[in-house]
Design a protein around this motif. Structure first.
Motif, short mmCIF file in Angstrom:
data_model
loop_
_atom_site.label_atom_id
_atom_site.label_comp_id
_atom_site.label_asym_id
_atom_site.label_seq_id
_atom_site.Cartn_x
_atom_site.Cartn_y
_atom_site.Cartn_z
N LEU A 87 45.59 69.88 10.87
CA LEU A 87 45.17 71.27 11.06
C LEU A 87 44.27 71.73 9.92
O LEU A 87 43.27 72.43 10.14
CB LEU A 87 46.40 72.18 11.14
N ILE A 88 44.60 71.33 8.70
CA ILE A 88 43.79 71.70 7.55
C ILE A 88 42.38 71.12 7.67
O ILE A 88 41.38 71.81 7.44
CB ILE A 88 44.46 71.22 6.25
N LEU A 89 42.31 69.86 8.06
CA LEU A 89 41.00 69.19 8.15
C LEU A 89 40.16 69.73 9.31
O LEU A 89 38.94 69.54 9.32
CB LEU A 89 41.19 67.68 8.29
N LYS A 90 40.77 70.40 10.26
CA LYS A 90 40.01 71.06 11.33
C LYS A 90 39.36 72.35 10.82
O LYS A 90 38.38 72.83 11.39
CB LYS A 90 40.92 71.38 12.52
N SER A 91 39.94 72.89 9.73
CA SER A 91 39.44 74.15 9.19
C SER A 91 38.44 73.97 8.05
O SER A 91 37.63 74.85 7.79
CB SER A 91 40.61 75.00 8.68
N THR A 92 38.55 72.83 7.35
CA THR A 92 37.64 72.59 6.22
C THR A 92 37.45 71.10 6.02
O THR A 92 38.33 70.30 6.34
CB THR A 92 38.19 73.22 4.93
N ASP A 93 36.28 70.75 5.48
CA ASP A 93 36.03 69.35 5.13
C ASP A 93 35.97 69.17 3.62
O ASP A 93 35.59 68.11 3.12
CB ASP A 93 34.75 68.83 5.78
N GLN A 94 36.35 70.23 2.88
CA GLN A 94 36.30 70.16 1.42
C GLN A 94 37.47 70.90 0.79
O GLN A 94 37.73 72.06 1.12
CB GLN A 94 34.98 70.74 0.89
N ILE A 95 38.15 70.22 -0.11
CA ILE A 95 39.21 70.84 -0.92
C ILE A 95 38.88 70.59 -2.39
O ILE A 95 38.65 69.45 -2.79
CB ILE A 95 40.59 70.27 -0.57
N ASP A 96 38.84 71.65 -3.15
CA ASP A 96 38.46 71.56 -4.56
C ASP A 96 39.67 71.46 -5.49
O ASP A 96 39.55 70.95 -6.60
CB ASP A 96 37.61 72.77 -4.94
N LEU A 97 40.79 71.98 -5.04
CA LEU A 97 41.99 71.95 -5.86
C LEU A 97 43.21 71.81 -4.95
O LEU A 97 43.39 72.58 -4.02
CB LEU A 97 42.11 73.23 -6.68
N LEU A 98 44.03 70.80 -5.25
CA LEU A 98 45.31 70.60 -4.55
C LEU A 98 46.42 70.71 -5.58
O LEU A 98 46.44 69.96 -6.57
CB LEU A 98 45.33 69.22 -3.88
N ILE A 99 47.33 71.66 -5.36
CA ILE A 99 48.49 71.79 -6.26
C ILE A 99 49.74 71.42 -5.47
O ILE A 99 50.16 72.16 -4.57
CB ILE A 99 48.61 73.21 -6.84
N ASN A 100 50.31 70.28 -5.80
CA ASN A 100 51.55 69.81 -5.18
C ASN A 100 52.70 70.40 -5.98
O ASN A 100 53.21 69.80 -6.91
CB ASN A 100 51.60 68.29 -5.17
N ASN A 101 53.08 71.61 -5.60
CA ASN A 101 54.03 72.41 -6.38
C ASN A 101 55.44 72.39 -5.80
O ASN A 101 56.42 72.50 -6.54
CB ASN A 101 53.52 73.85 -6.46
N ALA A 102 55.58 72.26 -4.50
CA ALA A 102 56.89 72.37 -3.85
C ALA A 102 57.83 71.27 -4.33
O ALA A 102 57.41 70.17 -4.69
CB ALA A 102 56.74 72.31 -2.34
N GLY A 103 59.11 71.57 -4.31
CA GLY A 103 60.10 70.58 -4.70
C GLY A 103 61.48 71.20 -4.66
O GLY A 103 61.64 72.40 -4.41
N GLY A 104 62.48 70.38 -4.91
CA GLY A 104 63.84 70.89 -4.89
C GLY A 104 64.84 69.85 -5.31
O GLY A 104 64.55 68.66 -5.39
N MET A 105 66.03 70.32 -5.59
CA MET A 105 67.14 69.46 -5.96
C MET A 105 68.19 69.55 -4.86
O MET A 105 68.62 70.65 -4.50
CB MET A 105 67.72 69.91 -7.31
N TYR A 106 68.57 68.40 -4.32
CA TYR A 106 69.46 68.36 -3.16
C TYR A 106 70.62 67.40 -3.40
O TYR A 106 70.54 66.53 -4.28
CB TYR A 106 68.68 67.93 -1.91
N PRO A 107 71.69 67.53 -2.62
CA PRO A 107 72.81 66.60 -2.78
C PRO A 107 72.37 65.16 -2.61
O PRO A 107 71.57 64.85 -1.72
CB PRO A 107 73.77 67.02 -1.66
#
Length: 277
Positions: free
Chosen positions: A69-89
């Motif tokens: 879906l992202i690539l259908k909206s744009t062909d260029q990304i200048d900054l990617l921040i992989n921020n999500a995360g979590g601690m799980y059992p």
């Protein structure tokens, strides 16, 4: 310029989003809870620049669909921040029979980055991976990359935070010639809802130390610094703490470990028939 930020609806991700919103033309926000995200962005100025992308980072099929879906909206990304995360059992599995800590903190971002490589190369992008000083807990890897034997919540979290640094270093190794730079960072011990889904012992440890935690706004500062500082003033493949380069653990600096993690991640995705390379 275009930004993609995961984990944008809480904690340091929300503070990072607010700080970077004026600096980008388009912002793509992969979110698990679309309704929550829609309500939250109503309070933001220039919210018309934001595009929400349904995505669950623990589901590789969801990541693949969201990336398309992202690539259908744009062909260029200048900054990617992989921020999500979590601690799980420890030992909690996803529908794809993968460890939840492994997928949410590493494999989901690995696949997302892989799928977006054409757009990242065009933007000669920065890739920022939010890691943690908790990576020092991982004193050995034991070849259990997918955490299939890791029953201890804290140890599993330490390993995936190590993976964030190894991933950054391998991105540098593979794509520096394409103009891509990658960094990992420690945001600090941040006072958020982090760890709310984990074991009783892990929750107790977090609560016992929360008096010493910093605010999400303070925790976002190194991410914001890396996002806005020119590449020439940053160390490609570097690990940052309090806006400064810092030496990670010896394992985090092992190029073989970085390559082995990359290859294992590819193998898992091949088994799911999500990639052909």
């Amino acid at each position: 310029m275009n930004l993609l930020l995961t984990g944008s609806t809480s904690g340091i991700g929300w503070e990072t989003l607010k700080a970077l919103l004026p600096h980008f033309d388009q912002l793509f926000l992969p979110v698990r809870n679309l309704e929550k995200a829609q309500k939250m962005i109503q309070s933001l100025p220039e919210r018309q620049k934001i595009q929400l992308i349904p995505m669950d980072l623990s589901s590789m099929h969801s990541v693949k669909k969201g990336a398309q879906l992202i690539l259908k909206s744009t062909d260029q990304i200048d900054l990617l921040i992989n921020n999500a995360g979590g601690m799980y059992p420890g030992g909690k599995l996803t529908e794809e029979k993968l460890d939840l800590t492994f997928t949410t903190n590493h494999l989901g971002h690995f696949l997302l980055t892989l799928e977006l490589l054409p757009a990242l190369k065009k933007g000669q992008a920065k890739i920022i991976n939010v890691s943690s000083e908790a990576h020092r807990i991982a004193t050995s890897l034991n070849e259990d990359w997918g955490l299939r034997k890791a029953g201890n919540t804290i140890n599993a979290y330490g390993k995936v935070k190590l993976y964030n640094i190894l991933f950054s270093k391998e991105l540098k190794s593979k794509f520096e010639t394409d103009g891509i730079q990658a960094y990992a960072l420690h945001p600090g011990a941040v006072k958020t809802a982090f760890g709310s889904e984990t074991s009783f012992i892990a929750k107790a440890i977090i609560r016992a130390t929360q008096l010493f935690f910093i605010s999400p706004k303070a925790g976002a500062q190194t991410s914001i610094f890396l996002a806005l500082t020119p590449k020439g003033k940053l160390k490609n493949g570097g690990y940052y703490d309090k806006k400064k380069p810092k030496n990670p653990s010896s394992i985090a600096s092992d190029p073989k470990a970085a390559t082995d993690l990359w290859n294992y991640s590819l193998d898992v995705l091949r088994e799911l028939n999500l990639i052909s390379i």
